[in-house]
Design an enzyme around this catalytic site. Structure first.
Site, PDB file in Angstrom:
ATOM      1  N   HIS A 120       6.486  17.783 -17.831  1.00  0.00           N
ATOM      2  CA  HIS A 120       6.611  17.899 -16.383  1.00  0.00           C
ATOM      3  C   HIS A 120       7.975  18.463 -15.961  1.00  0.00           C
ATOM      4  O   HIS A 120       9.013  18.167 -16.542  1.00  0.00           O
ATOM      5  CB  HIS A 120       6.398  16.534 -15.727  1.00  0.00           C
ATOM      6  CG  HIS A 120       7.316  15.463 -16.246  1.00  0.00           C
ATOM      7  ND1 HIS A 120       8.564  15.226 -15.742  1.00  0.00           N
ATOM      8  CD2 HIS A 120       7.147  14.565 -17.251  1.00  0.00           C
ATOM      9  CE1 HIS A 120       9.140  14.220 -16.379  1.00  0.00           C
ATOM     10  NE2 HIS A 120       8.300  13.799 -17.308  1.00  0.00           N
ATOM     11  N   ASP A 121       7.920  19.306 -14.950  1.00  0.00           N
ATOM     12  CA  ASP A 121       9.101  19.841 -14.272  1.00  0.00           C
ATOM     13  C   ASP A 121       9.922  20.805 -15.109  1.00  0.00           C
ATOM     14  O   ASP A 121      11.054  21.147 -14.732  1.00  0.00           O
ATOM     15  CB  ASP A 121      10.004  18.707 -13.759  1.00  0.00           C
ATOM     16  CG  ASP A 121       9.256  17.743 -12.849  1.00  0.00           C
ATOM     17  OD1 ASP A 121       8.881  18.164 -11.748  1.00  0.00           O
ATOM     18  OD2 ASP A 121       9.027  16.597 -13.253  1.00  0.00           O
ATOM     19  N   GLY A 138      10.606  16.459 -20.393  1.00  0.00           N
ATOM     20  CA  GLY A 138      10.629  16.723 -18.963  1.00  0.00           C
ATOM     21  C   GLY A 138      11.933  17.316 -18.468  1.00  0.00           C
ATOM     22  O   GLY A 138      13.008  17.059 -19.017  1.00  0.00           O
TER      23      GLY A 138
END
Length: 258
Positions: A120-121, A138
């Protein structure tokens, strides 16, 4: 539109007329796929995912699944993939989280080999190469033209600067400055990516300036602040290729590999 009869396309998905989708693939309701993209068999694309033009997505990839983050509470975060990317078998790209910018983003013309994971991200630039099993935790940021060797693992929140390169099985726990080659567990610097720079049209003078900046950072016994000041002064003399160092020093957050 060449969609195999066994593929499942949810109502609401936005699929360009010339997109090809292979057997048993599943496309979610909030997915957008632009023209010229080919999706192989047994691919799952879900979440709020936008995929650009002329991508090739091979079998058994999972794109846009919820992040592997216990804080995630179903927010409508996103995955954005640009144009002209090759994404090979068994890759897993997750959507972002509300605790960051809410989007995982991959740019254009990236070559992503099998079993790569983008958590994520993550923010990935353009023209990168990720060899098999490269794994980003992440919030990792990857600059343009970066090459990650097979089985490279990158700690969360690390930044890897443009034109950098890691050797196979590198464990990156701190930031890797632009142009720098890194290897080992934990990864340490091992010179500049001179061959890659030559292939991309950097002149002998530019490469010499980058090598001198590397010496300031790693070979002169300077503190980080002293090396940063010296490289900033060199960049101010019109050595534009060193601007990447200066920009990187201002944005990196985990301390550079030493």
């Amino acid at each position: 539109m060449a969609i195999h009869p066994t593929a499942i396309i949810a109502d609401g998905a936005q699929i360009a007329p010339d997109v090809e989708i292979g057997a048993y693939s599943i496309i979610g309701a909030n997915v957008s796929i632009d023209s010229g993209t080919w999706v192989g068999p047994h691919v799952v694309i879900e979440g709020h995912t936008r995929i650009g033009k002329n991508n090739r997505i091979f079998q058994f990839c999972s794109l846009g699944a919820m992040p592997q983050d216990k804080k995630y509470a179903g927010e409508p975060t996103r995955l954005e993939i640009g144009d002209n990317n090759t994404i090979r078998e068994f890759c897993t790209f997750n959507i972002g989280t509300a605790q960051d910018g809410g989007v995982t983003r991959i740019g254009n013309d990236n070559w992503i080999m099998a079993y790569v994971h983008l958590a994520h991200d993550c923010q990935v630039g353009n023209h990168t190469i990720f060899a098999n099993n490269a794994t980003l935790a992440g919030h990792v940021h990857i600059g343009d033209w970066v090459i990650l060797g097979g089985f490279t693992s990158v700690h969360q929140f690390c930044h890897i600067g443009a034109h950098a390169m890691t050797a196979f099985s590198s464990a990156v726990a701190q930031d890797v400055p632009p142009y720098v080659m890194a290897h080992g567990n934990r990864a340490v610097p091992s010179g500049i990516n001179a061959e890659g720079l030559k292939r991309r049209g950097f002149t002998a003078e530019q490469i010499r300036n980058i090598r001198n900046a590397y010496k300031s950072l790693y070979r002169k016994g300077l503190s980080f602040d002293e090396a940063k000041a010296e490289i900033t002064a060199q960049a101010a003399e019109g050595r534009d290729e060193l601007a990447l160092f200066v920009q990187f020093f201002d944005t990196a957050g985990r301390g550079i590999i030493r």
